[in-house]
Design a protein around this motif. Structure first.
Motif, PDB file in Angstrom:
ATOM      1  N   THR A   2       0.833  -1.197   0.000  1.00 60.04           N
ATOM      2  CA  THR A   2       0.000   0.000   0.000  1.00 60.04           C
ATOM      3  C   THR A   2       0.867   1.246   0.000  1.00 60.04           C
ATOM      4  N   GLN A   3       0.378   2.284  -0.660  1.00 55.50           N
ATOM      5  CA  GLN A   3       1.119   3.534  -0.767  1.00 55.50           C
ATOM      6  C   GLN A   3       0.309   4.664  -0.130  1.00 55.50           C
ATOM      7  N   PRO A   4       0.975   5.578   0.581  1.00 54.98           N
ATOM      8  CA  PRO A   4       0.262   6.723   1.140  1.00 54.98           C
ATOM      9  C   PRO A   4      -0.171   7.662   0.020  1.00 54.98           C
ATOM     10  N   PHE A   5      -1.230   8.417   0.267  1.00 54.35           N
ATOM     11  CA  PHE A   5      -1.684   9.354  -0.750  1.00 54.35           C
ATOM     12  C   PHE A   5      -2.257  10.609  -0.117  1.00 54.35           C
ATOM     13  N   SER A   6      -2.195  11.691  -0.898  1.00 52.26           N
ATOM     14  CA  SER A   6      -2.733  12.985  -0.495  1.00 52.26           C
ATOM     15  C   SER A   6      -4.076  13.212  -1.173  1.00 52.26           C
ATOM     16  N   SER A  26     -17.584  12.903   3.451  1.00 56.19           N
ATOM     17  CA  SER A  26     -17.639  11.697   2.626  1.00 56.19           C
ATOM     18  C   SER A  26     -16.266  11.260   2.126  1.00 56.19           C
ATOM     19  N   THR A  27     -15.337  12.204   1.975  1.00 56.64           N
ATOM     20  CA  THR A  27     -14.059  11.897   1.338  1.00 56.64           C
ATOM     21  C   THR A  27     -12.912  11.764   2.332  1.00 56.64           C
ATOM     22  N   VAL A  28     -13.088  12.318   3.516  1.00 56.95           N
ATOM     23  CA  VAL A  28     -12.041  12.240   4.537  1.00 56.95           C
ATOM     24  C   VAL A  28     -12.461  11.319   5.671  1.00 56.95           C
ATOM     25  N   VAL A  29     -13.618  11.553   6.232  1.00 61.03           N
ATOM     26  CA  VAL A  29     -14.037  10.856   7.459  1.00 61.03           C
ATOM     27  C   VAL A  29     -14.632   9.480   7.165  1.00 61.03           C
ATOM     28  N   ASP A  30     -15.505   9.390   6.167  1.00 62.16           N
ATOM     29  CA  ASP A  30     -16.287   8.175   5.949  1.00 62.16           C
ATOM     30  C   ASP A  30     -15.618   7.140   5.058  1.00 62.16           C
ATOM     31  N   GLN A  31     -14.437   7.415   4.536  1.00 62.38           N
ATOM     32  CA  GLN A  31     -13.782   6.475   3.637  1.00 62.38           C
ATOM     33  C   GLN A  31     -13.299   5.229   4.380  1.00 62.38           C
ATOM     34  N   THR A  32     -13.480   4.069   3.758  1.00 63.28           N
ATOM     35  CA  THR A  32     -12.958   2.842   4.345  1.00 63.28           C
ATOM     36  C   THR A  32     -11.439   2.799   4.253  1.00 63.28           C
ATOM     37  N   ARG A  33     -10.875   3.561   3.312  1.00 63.95           N
ATOM     38  CA  ARG A  33      -9.431   3.774   3.251  1.00 63.95           C
ATOM     39  C   ARG A  33      -9.204   5.281   3.166  1.00 63.95           C
ATOM     40  N   ARG A  34      -8.816   5.859   4.271  1.00 64.51           N
ATOM     41  CA  ARG A  34      -8.700   7.315   4.347  1.00 64.51           C
ATOM     42  C   ARG A  34      -7.412   7.812   3.705  1.00 64.51           C
ATOM     43  N   GLN A 109      -9.921   2.431  -5.879  1.00 62.44           N
ATOM     44  CA  GLN A 109      -8.986   3.052  -6.819  1.00 62.44           C
ATOM     45  C   GLN A 109      -7.512   2.839  -6.483  1.00 62.44           C
ATOM     46  N   LEU A 110      -7.162   2.894  -5.207  1.00 56.93           N
ATOM     47  CA  LEU A 110      -5.744   2.832  -4.854  1.00 56.93           C
ATOM     48  C   LEU A 110      -5.065   1.526  -5.256  1.00 56.93           C
ATOM     49  N   PRO A 111      -5.722   0.360  -5.152  1.00 58.54           N
ATOM     50  CA  PRO A 111      -5.048  -0.858  -5.612  1.00 58.54           C
ATOM     51  C   PRO A 111      -4.658  -0.812  -7.086  1.00 58.54           C
ATOM     52  N   LEU A 112      -5.414  -0.086  -7.914  1.00 54.68           N
ATOM     53  CA  LEU A 112      -5.056   0.029  -9.326  1.00 54.68           C
ATOM     54  C   LEU A 112      -3.820   0.896  -9.510  1.00 54.68           C
ATOM     55  N   ILE A 113      -3.706   1.949  -8.720  1.00 56.14           N
ATOM     56  CA  ILE A 113      -2.488   2.760  -8.733  1.00 56.14           C
ATOM     57  C   ILE A 113      -1.304   1.922  -8.264  1.00 56.14           C
TER      58      ILE A 113
END
Length: 285
Positions: A2-6, A26-34, A109-113
């Motif tokens: 896994t890679q960190p992201f901004s 929705s994009t900061v607090v509720d994400q299953t991967r923040r 999305q992040l696993p595709l990156i």
């Protein structure tokens, strides 16, 4: 691995405090991967209500926040360039201050990156007032070759949904000042400079279009940007002369037809078929 992201969010005086709060939640607090950090680019002065909302959200944020304050309103493209430079991580997710992310967005999305893509978008759900009343679904092309081919005529990514590698953005020259079309120009140049693309057909963002969306998809302001975009494509060798003429006729004509016909064309030919002809439906900054 896994890679960190901004997470990169621009904010300007035209944004609504309530919409911004919902976008943040929705994009900061509720994400299953923040995200590992949030970079908020304040593009010029904002009102007291919006400023108070921003301060409250930053104080309660579960992840670190950078608040980048630009003294003057410079516009979306330059503001995003400044925000990219401030991001701590190479992987950057985009989000507008009035849209709503689904909770699984970054987990999808992040696993595709991490598997090698340089830019990953998704389908989105267009709504006017309430996310429970979706007006249209905008599905992008998903096959990498289809994405590359589509870019010669239409934007193959939904900008509010993308996650990309900063190095791939910088290699393409970053955002450029082209009102309402800066994202399409960037994505086409990214593909031309070797960026590996991916899209998922699953809608991961609710996109707020507001009333009058079809009227804003046309008019002389968008036509001017359209002509400038096509000239840039041709000058940079991204399209052939024949494609340049075709794009001016078809895409330019779309900007000038009556709103009723534009709405009909969008619904029948664009929204559900992996097309991205419409351009921005939000006010220029």
């Amino acid at each position: 691995m896994t890679q960190p992201f901004s997470l990169l969010m621009p904010l300007w005086s035209g944004d609504d405090p309530g919409f911004f709060r919902l976008a943040w939640q929705s994009t900061v607090v509720d994400q299953t991967r923040r995200p590992d950090e949030v970079v908020v680019v304040q593009d010029g002065p904002i009102g007291t209500a919006l400023g108070d909302t921003l301060a409250e959200l930053v104080a309660a944020s579960p992840v670190p926040v950078q608040h980048l304050l630009l003294e003057d309103n410079v516009g979306l493209g330059p503001a995003l360039d400044r925000g990219l430079a401030a991001c701590s991580h190479d992987v950057v997710a985009r989000m507008d201050a009035d849209d709503v992310s689904l909770p699984q967005r970054f987990a999808v999305q992040l696993p595709l990156i991490e598997a090698g893509a340089d830019i990953v978008g998704s389908a989105l759900l267009e709504f006017v007032d309430d996310v429970d009343q979706v007006d249209e679904v905008r599905i992008p092309p998903t096959d990498p070759e289809w994405i590359r081919s589509a870019a010669r005529f239409r934007d193959p990514f939904n900008h509010p949904t993308v996650v990309y590698r900063r190095q791939a953005v910088l290699r393409a020259g970053g955002y450029q000042a082209l009102p309402l079309m800066e994202d399409y120009l960037l994505f086409a140049r990214m593909l031309a400079t070797g960026a590996e693309p991916a899209n998922v057909a699953e809608p991961l963002v609710y996109y707020r279009v507001g009333a009058g969306a079809y009227a804003r998809r046309g008019g002389f302001a968008l036509l001017r940007s359209e002509v400038a975009l096509q000239r840039a494509f041709r000058a940079q060798g991204l399209t052939t002369r024949r494609e340049y003429v075709r794009n001016l006729v078809v895409r330019g004509g779309y900007r000038l037809v009556p709103t009723r016909l534009r709405r009909l064309a969008y619904r029948r030919l664009i929204a559900h078929r992996g097309y991205g002809l419409a351009g921005s439906t939000k006010p220029d900054r």
